[in-house]
Design an enzyme around this catalytic site. Structure first.
Site, PDB file in Angstrom:
ATOM      1  N   ASP A   1      14.450  -8.881  -0.784  1.00  0.00           N
ATOM      2  CA  ASP A   1      13.490  -9.188   0.262  1.00  0.00           C
ATOM      3  C   ASP A   1      12.550  -9.415   0.807  1.00  0.00           C
ATOM      4  O   ASP A   1      12.208  -9.214   2.015  1.00  0.00           O
ATOM      5  CB  ASP A   1      13.470  -6.856   0.531  1.00  0.00           C
ATOM      6  CG  ASP A   1      14.967  -6.607   0.497  1.00  0.00           C
ATOM      7  OD1 ASP A   1      16.427  -7.218   1.046  1.00  0.00           O
ATOM      8  OD2 ASP A   1      15.306  -5.387  -0.180  1.00  0.00           O
TER       9      ASP A   1
ATOM     10  N   ASP B   1      13.252  -3.401  -0.174  1.00  0.00           N
ATOM     11  CA  ASP B   1      12.524  -3.043  -1.740  1.00  0.00           C
ATOM     12  C   ASP B   1      12.552  -3.458  -2.518  1.00  0.00           C
ATOM     13  O   ASP B   1      12.312  -3.619  -3.233  1.00  0.00           O
ATOM     14  CB  ASP B   1      13.168  -1.556  -1.930  1.00  0.00           C
ATOM     15  CG  ASP B   1      15.140  -1.517  -1.693  1.00  0.00           C
ATOM     16  OD1 ASP B   1      15.546  -2.494  -1.976  1.00  0.00           O
ATOM     17  OD2 ASP B   1      15.268  -0.388  -1.495  1.00  0.00           O
TER      18      ASP B   1
ATOM     19  N   ASP C   1      17.293   0.024   5.474  1.00  0.00           N
ATOM     20  CA  ASP C   1      18.496   0.295   4.415  1.00  0.00           C
ATOM     21  C   ASP C   1      18.807   1.664   5.056  1.00  0.00           C
ATOM     22  O   ASP C   1      18.599   2.336   6.148  1.00  0.00           O
ATOM     23  CB  ASP C   1      17.353   0.421   3.465  1.00  0.00           C
ATOM     24  CG  ASP C   1      16.782  -0.670   3.107  1.00  0.00           C
ATOM     25  OD1 ASP C   1      18.028  -1.910   3.769  1.00  0.00           O
ATOM     26  OD2 ASP C   1      16.379  -0.878   1.908  1.00  0.00           O
TER      27      ASP C   1
ATOM     28  N   ASP D   1     -22.929   5.226  25.945  1.00  0.00           N
ATOM     29  CA  ASP D   1     -20.899   5.138  26.518  1.00  0.00           C
ATOM     30  C   ASP D   1     -20.796   5.473  25.460  1.00  0.00           C
ATOM     31  O   ASP D   1     -19.794   5.622  25.165  1.00  0.00           O
ATOM     32  CB  ASP D   1     -21.282   3.734  27.507  1.00  0.00           C
ATOM     33  CG  ASP D   1     -21.234   3.663  28.272  1.00  0.00           C
ATOM     34  OD1 ASP D   1     -20.803   4.551  28.861  1.00  0.00           O
ATOM     35  OD2 ASP D   1     -20.807   2.619  29.287  1.00  0.00           O
TER      36      ASP D   1
ATOM     37  N   GLU E   1     -21.250  -3.988  24.677  1.00  0.00           N
ATOM     38  CA  GLU E   1     -21.573  -4.349  23.062  1.00  0.00           C
ATOM     39  C   GLU E   1     -21.105  -3.726  22.210  1.00  0.00           C
ATOM     40  O   GLU E   1     -21.381  -3.842  21.047  1.00  0.00           O
ATOM     41  CB  GLU E   1     -23.163  -4.433  23.353  1.00  0.00           C
ATOM     42  CG  GLU E   1     -24.080  -5.179  24.513  1.00  0.00           C
ATOM     43  CD  GLU E   1     -24.632  -4.943  25.661  1.00  0.00           C
ATOM     44  OE1 GLU E   1     -23.886  -3.528  25.973  1.00  0.00           O
ATOM     45  OE2 GLU E   1     -24.734  -5.846  26.724  1.00  0.00           O
TER      46      GLU E   1
HETATM   47  P1  ATP Z   1      21.063  -0.269   1.338  1.00  0.00           P
HETATM   48  O1  ATP Z   1      20.218  -1.509   1.868  1.00  0.00           O
HETATM   49  O2  ATP Z   1      20.657   0.824   2.530  1.00  0.00           O
HETATM   50  O3  ATP Z   1      19.759   0.248  -0.491  1.00  0.00           O
HETATM   51  P2  ATP Z   1      22.362   0.220  -0.784  1.00  0.00           P
HETATM   52  O4  ATP Z   1      21.459   0.233  -1.233  1.00  0.00           O
HETATM   53  O5  ATP Z   1      23.618   0.945  -1.183  1.00  0.00           O
HETATM   54  O6  ATP Z   1      22.247   0.180   0.392  1.00  0.00           O
HETATM   55  P3  ATP Z   1      22.804  -1.599  -2.992  1.00  0.00           P
HETATM   56  O7  ATP Z   1      21.804  -1.534  -3.457  1.00  0.00           O
HETATM   57  O8  ATP Z   1      22.862  -3.206  -2.164  1.00  0.00           O
HETATM   58  O9  ATP Z   1      22.747  -1.703  -1.522  1.00  0.00           O
HETATM   59  O10 ATP Z   1      24.201  -1.839  -3.090  1.00  0.00           O
HETATM   60  C1  ATP Z   1      25.812  -2.372  -2.265  1.00  0.00           C
HETATM   61  C2  ATP Z   1      26.372  -1.797  -3.553  1.00  0.00           C
HETATM   62  O11 ATP Z   1      26.524  -2.540  -4.990  1.00  0.00           O
HETATM   63  C3  ATP Z   1      26.631  -0.158  -3.895  1.00  0.00           C
HETATM   64  O12 ATP Z   1      27.579   0.028  -2.318  1.00  0.00           O
HETATM   65  C4  ATP Z   1      27.467   0.221  -5.084  1.00  0.00           C
HETATM   66  O13 ATP Z   1      29.012  -0.144  -4.680  1.00  0.00           O
HETATM   67  C5  ATP Z   1      26.923  -1.180  -5.683  1.00  0.00           C
HETATM   68  N1  ATP Z   1      26.032  -0.567  -6.793  1.00  0.00           N
HETATM   69  C6  ATP Z   1      25.052   0.126  -6.635  1.00  0.00           C
HETATM   70  N2  ATP Z   1      24.091   0.553  -7.227  1.00  0.00           N
HETATM   71  C7  ATP Z   1      24.818  -0.081  -8.475  1.00  0.00           C
HETATM   72  C8  ATP Z   1      24.440  -0.539 -10.285  1.00  0.00           C
HETATM   73  N3  ATP Z   1      24.027   0.541 -10.401  1.00  0.00           N
HETATM   74  N4  ATP Z   1      25.536  -0.520 -10.481  1.00  0.00           N
HETATM   75  C9  ATP Z   1      26.522  -1.431 -10.259  1.00  0.00           C
HETATM   76  N5  ATP Z   1      26.899  -1.112  -8.444  1.00  0.00           N
HETATM   77  C10 ATP Z   1      26.010  -0.688  -8.121  1.00  0.00           C
END
Ligand code: ATP
Length: 948
Positions: free
Chosen positions: A666, A662, A353, A771, A311
């Site tokens: 996603d 994030d 990630d 119990d 129960e």
């Molecule tokens: P994860 O998926 O592990 O979080 P991540 O954050 O590196 O990886 P993204 O944020 O998609 O993945 O970034 C992918 C690529 O885009 C990076 O390797 C970089 O070259 C470019 N990138 C990331 N942030 C910027 C930004 N703010 N402006 C321009 N290019 C960017």
């Protein structure tokens, strides 16, 4: 400012149809200002007027209704029937005796309801606290500052600042929009995001067509914007729907709940069968003479049913889950549903990630490769102390430095972040990848003036699918000429470039130079650096808005290599996960080589390993992807939609998948994964809503800790299941064996028509009182065996598996034998010469069974380890045992309880005998475990060694 016009914030503060009015009219009517927002005081005042911005939950049941719900349980109904039967018997007998049976059962039923009610309330409070931790936030402008507030405090007239991934907190008029696309499916059912603008819509429109409005409960997919709130809470469109619907559809039952329901059904059927059999036997053998006897026989049936059903189980289960969830929250893992705990414990793959989860997301530009050389930056973190050393390949150091200046200046222009300095500490606001450029800019000594030369006109925000972002700038020193500045993944960006900057000249890119640049990028990635390219282009015309069509014919400026150190705890957490048989898969948007190097550093792969890229996944069919997943654990340059395919592929092979995410995109992968894990710090509202766990610290190690906690909780659930079910088995076998033996062997020389070894009230006493405390204490038992020493449980595995079933039957059998022996010894003289009094004999049996259960709670802590291993590690368990034993002393020695429960005081010898018989449960279990361990060592020496 808002204050002066605020006295008349119209109905909902925005007029009835703000979509038909211009921005100016709406803003004026709302008594606010697009740039400075409301004052804090005004916001407070409006909050008092309009009330909190919440969709009122459908009325919570009042407490009495929740209490009454405790009586809906079929078993409780059965007990109510038992009370009725007893009362009928009492009336038929027509005696003046108090109907103790009925009163005691009623009291126990009431106690159980109150206990269940209290435990449920406690669990509900825990869930509420979790909800608050995951409560929605909103970014608003107040007192001319951008601040984050609790979404519930948003008021009409507030200016919401929204960006990619934000959930919209209220209804409002769009007053500023840049590529602002909003997914309105929750409201309109339309799956395509709607591009928003500020222009008034024409004529009457439905919600889905009001492109100048944003609505509560929808979410920003791309871009940025500002919204003047026109309606909050139940006055929003969502509120209107919520008031029509009965919100909060019940969640489907989890595997554990299904399993427990299944056990309940099996027990129910078994009980009916056994009860019918026993009743039939009694009728056949005994001479039932009058109605009271019939009632007694029926009561035996009821007691059997009572004996078979645990129960207290559902309430204990809820409390144990709630406590576990609270413990997880204290370790930064916020689980939004109690039931997720159990799934978490069975995770077999964690897809994670890289950036921010495995690494610190603390970006520092370390190296810049340009056409004429390579430059190294010193310094760490965001502190702009550091300098640059140049290695020229062609030309002078000064010329190379000038190229570097353009790369860093470009990256600082196409930038939304800010570098902050307070109390000697440098921090950043916005994207750390972007902030790294601002730090490098200071190390180079590029002055504010240089950047002030350019005037931002428009932008194309970063998007993890494109991996690029651009801004449209006006060069005030050069005829107000327009130029596009683009930064992004260098390999992607290079594809959009036709020229490169060499000593300040745009020089045509040859195939050879392209290869050299790609090699340079590889070189950076090979050192585990995150790479980013910067490019620009001067325009002949002067476009007003920016879109991706501007990102062509670019001039490549150079590539930066950014260091993002792995988190200190990441490597240890990966090792622990692997030891626990959990596979860790890295899925990142970053460069393949960067990804591989980081994966190697933290032990996701050992040595060289293939890396699968997003473009590769695109060409793979389901079987190909499944094969790839067999080969590698590193996926790079993937887009969010690839994550979904990876989850599905793993699941199709029977894995239980945890997936981090994030961004907005996603969400589908998070939802599909068995455990969606959102980032508490960097995660978007949308990703949090799609997840069942939120990491308050974004840390991978927290996921592993949560899995360990989940496994521990699951192990504890098994402990108290083993404990409670053995007790029920013991009771059923006692009743069954007792009645059968008494009737068959003609032992019912007791003056009663039917000899039952235990009364229904005794069984209820055990199940609901003695119990309960040990079961709860087992629910928070510290691990006897490290839960991470074993491979994950498969989703097909039953909670109550074969070994546990055998355990339950074995222990139950020993208990029943001990209990019946106690009864028999007392009844027939036996060893110590009982006086044949059925009340004393029952008291002995009752006490023996309770004590046997108390011994058994130490057995139940582990299926194989001796009860004497870490015997004193759970003080709660000892406390519970003392409490239950105390209760038993009371029921045996207190006069009124004697009367109520039909018991009689025992002397010391009798107590000793009961104790001795009861301890046989411990002895038998130790022998059984000993042989079990010996067998395990023989059949699997390796595993035995690991476990020890
Ligand atoms: P994860 O998926 O592990 O979080 P991540 O954050 O590196 O990886 P993204 O944020 O998609 O993945 O970034 C992918 C690529 O885009 C990076 O390797 C970089 O070259 C470019 N990138 C990331 N942030 C910027 C930004 N703010 N402006 C321009 N290019 C960017």
């Amino acid at each position: 400012m808002g204050a002066h016009a605020a006295d008349s914030p119209g109905p909902g503060a925005g007029g009835n149809e703000p979509w038909l009015e211009t921005v100016d009219v709406v803003v004026a009517r709302a008594g606010t200002d697009v740039d400075t927002g409301l004052t804090d005081a005004e916001a407070q005042r409006r909050l008092a007027t309009w009330g909190p911005n919440v969709l009122e939950a459908t009325d919570e049941d009042p407490w009495w209704r929740r209490l009454l719900a405790q009586f809906r349980d079929p078993l409780v109904l059965l007990l109510l029937v038992a009370i009725a039967i007893s009362l009928v018997a009492w009336v038929i007998e027509g005696t003046d005796e108090t109907p103790f049976d009925a009163i005691v059962i009623a009291a126990i039923v009431a106690a159980n309801a109150i206990l269940g009610f209290w435990q449920e309330a406690r669990a509900a409070r825990a869930v509420l606290a979790l909800r608050e931790m995951a409560a929605a936030r909103a970014t608003v402008i107040r007192d001319a500052r951008i601040v984050e507030v609790d979404a519930a405090t948003v008021v009409p007239g507030d200016v919401l600042v929204v960006t990619e991934g934000d959930a919209i907190a209220a209804d409002g008029r769009i007053v500023d929009a840049s590529m602002l696309r909003i997914a309105e499916a929750p409201l309109t059912g339309e799956s395509e995001p709607v591009l928003k603008r500020t222009d008034v819509v024409n004529g009457p429109t439905v919600v889905g067509d009001r492109v100048d409005m944003a609505y509560n409960g929808t979410a920003v997919v791309t871009g940025r914007g500002r919204i003047v709130v026109t309606a909050t809470g139940m006055r929003t469109e969502m509120g209107r729907i919520a008031s029509l619907l009965d919100a909060g559809a019940d969640e489907p039952p989890t595997p554990l709940e299904r399993e427990i329901a299944r056990v309940g059904r099996i027990l129910g059927i078994a009980v009916v069968a056994i009860a019918l059999f026993v009743i039939a036997t009694i009728f056949a053998v005994s001479d039932i003479s009058d109605a009271t006897d019939v009632v007694d026989v029926l009561l035996v049936g009821v007691s059997l049913a009572v004996a078979a059903v645990p129960e207290g189980l559902p309430a204990i289960l809820t409390v144990v889950l709630a406590l576990g969830v609270q413990r997880m929250a204290a370790r930064n893992a916020i689980v939004t549903r109690l039931s997720s705990v159990e799934t978490l414990g069975s995770a077999s793959v964690i897809c994670t990630d890289k950036t921010g989860t495995l690494t610190r997301n603390e970006m520092t530009i370390q190296r810049v490769v340009t056409a004429s050389g390579t430059s190294e930056f010193t310094g760490s973190g965001y502190d702009p102390a550091g300098h640059v050393t140049v290695t020229a390949r062609s030309g002078t150091d000064e010329l190379v430095l000038e190229e570097v200046n353009w790369v860093i200046a470009g990256g600082s222009l196409a930038n939304e972040s800010a570098l902050l300095h307070a109390d000697g500490v440098w921090t950043v606001r916005g994207d750390p990848t972007e902030a790294a450029f601002l730090v490098a800019e200071r190390k180079l000594g590029i002055t504010e003036r240089r950047r002030a030369r350019f005037d931002r006109r428009a932008d194309v925000p970063f998007d993890s699918d494109r991996k690029l972002m651009s801004t449209l700038e006006v060069d005030t020193e050069r005829d107000h000429q327009h130029l596009v500045v683009t930064k992004g993944a260098p390999d992607v960006l290079l594809g959009l470039c036709t020229h490169e900057n060499v000593h300040g000249e745009a020089t045509g890119l040859t195939a050879r130079r392209r290869d050299e640049i790609l090699a340079g990028i590889e070189g950076l990635a090979d050192d585990a650096l995150r790479t980013l390219g910067v490019a620009y282009r001067r325009l002949d015309d002067a476009p007003e808005t920016a879109d991706t069509s501007l990102e062509t014919d670019l001039v490549f400026l150079g590539t930066v290599g950014i260091i993002d150190p792995p988190r200190a705890e990441a490597a240890a957490a990966v090792t622990e996960a692997r030891r626990a048989g959990i596979r860790v898969v890295m899925i990142t948007g970053d460069h393949p080589l960067t990804a591989l190097r980081i994966a190697q550093r933290i032990g996701i792969v050992d040595g060289p390993a293939p890396v699968v890229r997003g473009v590769d996944i695109e060409t793979m069919d389901a079987a190909g992807l499944a094969d790839a997943l067999e080969q590698t654990s590193v996926f790079a340059r993937v887009a969010p939609e690839h994550k979904l395919r990876i989850v599905q592929s793993l699941q199709s092979r029977g894995a239980t998948v945890a997936m981090t995410g994030d961004g907005v995109n996603d969400a589908p992968a998070l939802q599909t994964a068995d455990i969606g894990v959102a980032m508490g710090i960097t995660g978007t509202d949308v990703s949090k809503e799609a997840s069942n766990m939120i990491l308050a610290d974004d840390d991978f190690a927290t996921i592993v800790a949560a899995v360990a906690e989940g496994r521990g909780i699951f192990a504890n659930i098994r402990k108290f299941l083993r404990y409670l079910l053995s007790s029920n088995m013991g009771e059923v076998l006692t009743m069954f064996g007792g009645v059968v033996a008494a009737t068959a062997l003609g032992l019912d020389d007791t003056g009663e028509a039917i000899a039952v070894p235990l009364l229904a009230t005794h069984i209820l006493w055990i199940n609901l009182l003695t119990d309960s405390a040990p079961a709860l204490a087992l629910g928070i038992d510290p691990a006897v065996e490290n839960p991470m020493d074993r491979p994950p449980r498969s989703a097909q595995d039953r909670v109550i598996d074969g070994p546990m079933q055998r355990d339950v039957v074995f222990t139950g059998f020993v208990m029943a034998v001990a209990t019946l022996l106690a009864l028999d010894i007392e009844l027939t003289g036996g060893l110590i010469g009982g006086d044949g009094d059925i009340v004393t004999a029952r008291t002995m049996a009752f006490t023996t069974l309770v004590l046997a259960q108390l011994f058994n709670c130490f057995n139940a802590r582990s299926p194989l380890e001796s009860a004497f291993v870490s015997l004193f590690s759970n003080p709660w368990l000892w406390g519970a045992v003392v409490l239950s034993a105390g209760l038993q002393v009371l029921v045996v020695h207190v006069g009124v309880l004697n009367q109520a429960f039909d018991t009689t005081p025992l002397d010391v010898t009798q107590w000793m005998l009961a104790l001795g018989l009861a301890s046989s449960v411990l002895v038998a279990a130790e022998v059984r475990k000993l042989t079990g361990r010996a067998w395990r060592t023989r059949s699997d020496p390796q595993r035995a060694r690991r476990a020890s």
